[in-house]
Scaffold this active site. Structure first.
Site, PDB file in Angstrom:
ATOM      1  N   ASP A 144     -16.466  77.681  31.534  1.00 32.32           N
ATOM      2  CA  ASP A 144     -16.244  76.235  31.557  1.00 32.32           C
ATOM      3  C   ASP A 144     -15.027  75.848  30.732  1.00 32.32           C
ATOM      4  OD1 ASP A 144     -18.539  76.248  33.020  1.00 32.32           O
ATOM      5  OD2 ASP A 144     -19.801  75.287  31.508  1.00 32.32           O
ATOM      6  N   SER A 170     -19.149  68.615  31.648  1.00 33.20           N
ATOM      7  CA  SER A 170     -18.649  67.498  30.843  1.00 33.20           C
ATOM      8  C   SER A 170     -18.447  67.918  29.391  1.00 33.20           C
ATOM      9  CB  SER A 170     -19.621  66.316  30.917  1.00 33.20           C
ATOM     10  OG  SER A 170     -20.906  66.688  30.426  1.00 33.20           O
ATOM     11  N   GLY A 225     -24.016  69.260  35.544  1.00 31.74           N
ATOM     12  CA  GLY A 225     -23.637  70.627  35.846  1.00 31.74           C
ATOM     13  C   GLY A 225     -22.181  70.796  36.199  1.00 31.74           C
ATOM     14  N   VAL A 226     -21.327  69.832  35.795  1.00 28.31           N
ATOM     15  CA  VAL A 226     -19.896  69.925  36.101  1.00 28.31           C
ATOM     16  C   VAL A 226     -19.065  70.047  34.824  1.00 28.31           C
ATOM     17  CG1 VAL A 226     -20.037  68.803  38.346  1.00 28.31           C
ATOM     18  CG2 VAL A 226     -19.726  67.399  36.295  1.00 28.31           C
ATOM     19  N   ALA A 250     -17.542  70.930  28.167  1.00 24.58           N
ATOM     20  CA  ALA A 250     -16.296  71.685  28.000  1.00 24.58           C
ATOM     21  C   ALA A 250     -15.089  70.775  28.112  1.00 24.58           C
ATOM     22  CB  ALA A 250     -16.209  72.809  29.036  1.00 24.58           C
ATOM     23  N   ALA A 251     -15.170  69.759  28.977  1.00 21.97           N
ATOM     24  CA  ALA A 251     -14.038  68.842  29.130  1.00 21.97           C
ATOM     25  C   ALA A 251     -13.751  68.119  27.816  1.00 21.97           C
ATOM     26  CB  ALA A 251     -14.317  67.841  30.249  1.00 21.97           C
ATOM     27  N   PRO A 275     -18.941  63.171  34.665  1.00 20.67           N
ATOM     28  CA  PRO A 275     -20.342  62.762  34.483  1.00 20.67           C
ATOM     29  C   PRO A 275     -21.130  63.770  33.657  1.00 20.67           C
ATOM     30  CG  PRO A 275     -19.934  63.421  36.768  1.00 20.67           C
ATOM     31  CD  PRO A 275     -18.606  63.362  36.092  1.00 20.67           C
ATOM     32  N   GLY A 284     -24.418  65.753  32.112  1.00 21.60           N
ATOM     33  CA  GLY A 284     -25.709  66.227  32.575  1.00 21.60           C
ATOM     34  C   GLY A 284     -25.775  66.519  34.053  1.00 21.60           C
TER      35      GLY A 284
END
Length: 439
Positions: free
Chosen positions: A186, A141, A138-139, A143-144, A134, A136
């Protein structure tokens, strides 16, 4: 597919790669100051597919199925020559068009590989991104998709890069093409993380330590606050600037030699090797804390100190910055992360140990808020976890990543997921924001 035309040419091979998001368990907003960080890869991943494009004039075309991440623009086409220009020119090109800006995270891989690996592109590239991480929240996204895109492009080129090297190239995408002043944690997690373990990284600049395997009776679950987060935001950037201003002041107080450069200064630092995280809490409290100003204007700082050692940010003379707390955070967070990792690597996971882990998370969350990176939503989620407490199998919580919204990560027993779901439901009723779980 656009207007019924397939995006890829079935006559040519396609390279594919995946990369996960992450939950920032400990260490966030201290990575750029050299802290140990502990990061958990998420189950959600981004996938990238890349193919050569031999049409003329040569261009890089990026598409995505996630129109929310792309602000409604599902396909962006950039002339190859534009992407092979200087970092400054490429960054300016993407900044001019809000609908194309998202593609910088992906197409920027071409720019970075050209400059850093010496690849002379003689044809275009077609690159498709599909992400379940998801945006926006803070996990990580961004960098993924950066790591997935870079990994697929490197495979297409036939290059061989270790995960650490690939991650550092992706950090350059975000710093130099996107223009976001993030650290390396990240991208390192997306490139090198191991599912079921915490990635342990000492950010000096990016030194991997053995991963910390999670015991069977320990779990981390994210709760999305419904408040959008972005490391390109003013708050995150200002806190980073404040930390580097603090390091420059500490170096001056310690009498370290300083050399002026074009945009930055260089400090000869045999004491802490350029990283705030290496300043001990005792040194900070006894020698520096009361001599580092709580706040300072950019103009006053530049007049006295000339600049910072950070190549990614600049001090704005027209702004006032918080300095003391952004300086204190990485000094304290490094020790919190060290203790956290040592506890998890031990032989016991009883409630006393879990409560100590949770206390470290609560302290980290409070430090974020003191830096100005909290939010009403994430603060409320942390309060609800604390209220439920060990009786519900919940021991700690903190905001993740760059703060100012996004996701809260919860330390829990695996059997306590229903309690976390009830907290998410209660938060949703109170705020009107949907709070989905992320793990």
């Amino acid at each position: 597919m656009s207007d019924g035309v397939p995006f890829f040419d079935e006559r040519h091979p396609v390279a594919m790669a995946r990369a996960p998001g992450r939950l920032d368990v400990m260490g966030g907003i201290a990575d750029y100051s050299g802290s140990l960080v502990l990061q958990l890869p998420t189950r959600a991943e981004a996938a990238a597919s890349v193919q050569w494009d031999t049409t003329d004039p040569p261009a890089v075309t990026v598409s995505t199925t996630d129109t929310r991440a792309a602000d409604g623009a599902s396909e962006v086409r950039v002339a190859l020559a534009t992407l092979l220009a200087s970092y400054e020119d490429v960054r300016a090109w993407f900044a001019r068009d809000p609908h194309a800006r998202w593609a910088a995270y992906v197409a920027g891989a071409v720019t970075v590989v050209h400059h850093e690996c010496g690849v002379a592109f003689d044809r275009g590239v077609r690159l498709h991104i599909a992400s379940a991480v998801p945006a926006g929240k803070g996990v990580s996204s961004s960098a993924a998709i950066e790591v997935a895109a870079m990994r697929a492009l490197v495979d297409l080129l036939g290059l061989s890069l270790a995960g650490r090297d690939l991650a550092l190239l992706c950090q350059k995408v975000e710093n130099l093409v996107v223009g976001a002043p993030c650290g390396a944690m990240d991208q390192m997690t997306a490139a090198c993380g191991v599912r079921g373990s915490l990635l342990a990284l000492v950010c000096q600049p990016a030194e991997l330590r053995p991963p910390v395997a999670l015991p069977a009776d320990v779990a981390f679950v994210g709760i999305d606050s419904g408040i959008r987060h972005a490391v390109t935001g003013v708050d995150y950037g200002s806190v980073r600037v404040g930390a580097f201003m603090g390091y420059r002041i500490v170096a001056d107080l310690a009498g370290l030699p300083v050399h002026a450069g074009d945009r930055t200064v260089r400090v000869d630092d045999p004491l802490w090797h350029g990283y705030l995280a290496n300043v001990t809490p005792d040194e900070w409290t006894s020698r520096f804390r009361d001599r580092v100003p709580e706040r300072m204007s950019g103009a006053a700082f530049l007049a006295r100190y000339g600049g910072t050692t950070d190549p990614v940010t600049t001090v704005d003379p027209d702004l006032e910055y918080a300095v003391r707390q952004p300086t204190a955070h990485p000094i304290r967070e490094h020790r919190r992360a060290q203790r956290f990792g040592a506890l998890l690597a031990g032989t016991t996971t009883d409630d006393d140990m879990m409560s100590e882990l949770g206390g470290l998370m609560y302290a980290s969350h409070a430090s974020y808020s003191a830096c100005g990176l909290g939010s009403a939503g994430t603060d409320r989620l942390v309060e609800l976890v604390r209220e439920a407490g060990p009786a519900a199998g919940l021991f700690g919580a903190k905001i993740t990543g760059g703060g100012s919204g996004g996701t809260v990560v919860v330390l829990a027993r695996p059997s306590s997921r229903p309690a976390i779901e009830r907290i998410a439901e209660r938060y949703g009723r109170e705020t009107g924001r949907a709070a989905r779980l992320i793990d």
